[in-house]
Write an enzyme that holds these catalytic residues in place. Structure first.
Site, PDB file in Angstrom:
ATOM      1  N   SER A 263      31.236 -23.789  17.765  1.00 29.38           N
ATOM      2  CA  SER A 263      31.562 -24.064  16.364  1.00 29.38           C
ATOM      3  C   SER A 263      32.434 -25.314  16.296  1.00 29.38           C
ATOM      4  O   SER A 263      33.230 -25.572  17.193  1.00 29.38           O
ATOM      5  CB  SER A 263      32.313 -22.868  15.775  1.00 29.38           C
ATOM      6  OG  SER A 263      33.120 -23.280  14.693  1.00 29.38           O
TER       7      SER A 263
ATOM      8  N   LYS B 100      34.302 -19.756  19.424  1.00 32.09           N
ATOM      9  CA  LYS B 100      32.947 -19.304  19.117  1.00 32.09           C
ATOM     10  C   LYS B 100      31.906 -19.685  20.155  1.00 32.09           C
ATOM     11  O   LYS B 100      31.896 -20.789  20.689  1.00 32.09           O
ATOM     12  CB  LYS B 100      32.481 -19.870  17.766  1.00 32.09           C
ATOM     13  CG  LYS B 100      33.146 -19.284  16.554  1.00 32.09           C
ATOM     14  CD  LYS B 100      33.002 -17.778  16.417  1.00 32.09           C
ATOM     15  CE  LYS B 100      31.623 -17.352  15.993  1.00 32.09           C
ATOM     16  NZ  LYS B 100      31.338 -17.680  14.600  1.00 32.09           N
TER      17      LYS B 100
END
Ligand code: ARG
Length: 472
Positions: free
Chosen positions: A278, A284
């Site tokens: 991300s 992420k």
């Protein structure tokens, strides 16, 4: 735009907007190889039948070969100065050998020419897709074999249902892809029909030999009706339909991979090579590849509907609407091929959290059916047994425990038929291995399924013509 081969009856030049609107070269140029392959066969046939002289045919064939090489070396630009790939190649031929080039189009039209090109293209595309389905199936079988002892909760309604072997779950997808394979192989059989020589719609007055052309191009048979040959696109619709079903299967698997790699499930970890990060959240690791597989299923469905809608309501025979068949078909071919290639590569690199799967296999009252079965085997009517097991589950929920945490006395308070052996009966692996019904999750059954699959994959020569069943 280059000189139009059909300009004879026209007095005014074509409007530039019309040229742009009607051109298909920007997407049908990928048919160049098939177009030349078809033209070479056609030209040789014309000479064999005495329709054009052998020397001229040789010159045309040789020049077409040179054009093919030049296109492949990037020496000829297939650009928007041409209407479509058929015109582009014929214009190039005539530019090189003059009027003799004009003899190539004897006894054919662009209508049967494009019909042939698409069938040649699709024969290759479907064969490649069959190979790729085989690769995905091999990955699944290998995973199933390597993880044969791994247990997991089986789900219905995405709620814990009954424990199963992870391999059994994988082999379910093997079966689905097996049917996709069979559907596309059938479609290949119906694609394998030679239309060239049907000309514009009515056939040709020249004494051609369509069988010769078919043999030369490796087709099993010649199409039976010239109007049908230039009008119908059902084999393309069939391909798009089989592709849509195939992608639906891929998408269901992709959805499971997404869910299973969430922190909540934590069943699997997809390799870093197949995930992305991300731009704002440093922690992420997103399952973008399966997400896109799920997403791209939408466009493959769309292609099927585009084609069905284009074909609907067209009077016989050829109509220019049919030019709109190509982009959806090409897009489905490209999407399916890229997806299967990636899937077969991604699957073997998935890490399975066997410990977590096993722990969850016993949670959520997945043994409740077997608790009822236990009583049913002791002569308690199943409906009654089901009710008793349900009461025990409710008791456990209230007491905050799992079935296995109950003492024998607690169980007996619900039904006197419970005995000491109930605990072994509720053990996850015995629950699984009791399910020996055909196609069930018992270990020997799953091992048999894996062995059958391996034999099937071995006997299958993907894309080979030997596999084409004659079901017409
Ligand atoms: N580009 C056309 C197509 O893809 C080729 C056939 C054109 N035929 C015609 N009668 N205009 O359908």
């Amino acid at each position: 735009m280059a000189e139009k081969l059909w300009k004879g009856r026209f007095e005014q030049p074509t409007d530039k907007l019309v040229e742009d609107y009607t051109a298909s070269i920007h997407f049908d140029s990928r048919l160049y190889r098939h177009d030349i392959q078809g033209s070479i066969a056609h030209c040789r046939m014309l000479a064999e039948c005495g329709i054009i002289p052998h020397e001229e045919a040789s010159l045309i064939v040789q020049t077409l070969g040179e054009i093919l090489r030049d296109i492949e070396r990037g020496k000829i630009e297939l650009d928007s100065s041409q209407e479509d790939i058929h015109m582009a190649i014929e214009n190039e031929l005539t530019a090189r050998i003059g009027e003799t080039g004009g003899k190539l189009h004897t006894a054919r039209s662009r209508n049967d020419q494009v019909a042939l090109d698409m069938r040649l293209f699709m024969r290759e595309a479907i064969s490649s897709i069959l190979d790729l389905i085989g690769l995905v199936q091999s990955s699944l079988v290998e995973m199933a074999e390597n993880h044969i002892g791994v247990v997991m909760p089986g789900f219905t309604h995405l709620q814990h249902a009954q424990p199963i072997l992870f391999s059994h779950h994988l082999m379910a997808y093997y079966e689905m892809f097996g049917r996709d394979f069979a559907r596309l192989r059938d479609c290949l059989n119906r694609t394998d029909v030679m239309p060239l020589g049907s000309a514009a719609l009515a056939g040709t007055a020249f004494s051609t030999d369509m069988e010769w052309t078919a043999r030369h191009l490796g087709f099993s048979r010649v199409i039976g009706n010239s109007i049908d040959a230039v009008s119908d696109r059902d084999y393309l619709i069939e391909f798009c339909s089989a592709s849509a079903i195939l992608m639906m299967h891929v998408s269901r698997m992709a959805e499971e991979l997404v869910i299973w790699s969430s922190a909540e499930f934590a069943f699997i970890e997809i390799s870093d090579a197949f995930c992305t990060g991300s731009s704002i959240m440093p922690q992420k690791k997103n399952p973008d590849v399966p997400e896109l597989m799920r997403g791209k299923t939408g466009r493959v469905y769309g292609n099927l509907f585009a084609l069905l809608t284009v074909a609907k309501g067209l009077p016989l025979a050829y109509n220019r609407d049919l030019q709109e068949d190509k982009e959806p078909v090409f897009d489905s071919v490209d999407t399916v091929m890229a997806t299967l290639r990636l899937l077969s590569k991604m699957l073997p690199q998935i890490r399975i959290n066997t410990e977590r799967m096993a722990r969850m296999a016993g949670q959520g009252f997945t043994a409740a059916t077997d608790l009822a079965d236990y009583l049913a085997r002791r002569d308690v009517p199943f409906r009654k047994a089901h009710h008793v097991a349900g009461r025990i589950v409710q008791y456990c929920i209230q007491a905050g425990k799992e079935l296995g945490d109950c003492s024998l006395d607690e169980l007996k308070s619900f039904h006197k038929a419970f005995d000491e052996d109930v605990f072994a009966y509720l053990d996850v692996s015995s629950i699984i291995d009791r399910r020996e019904s055909v196609g069930g999750t018992a270990t020997p059954r799953v091992k048999e399924a894996i062995a059958r699959a391996k034999a099937e994959l071995k006997s299958r020569q993907p894309g080979s013509k030997k596999n084409i069943e004659t079901d017409e």
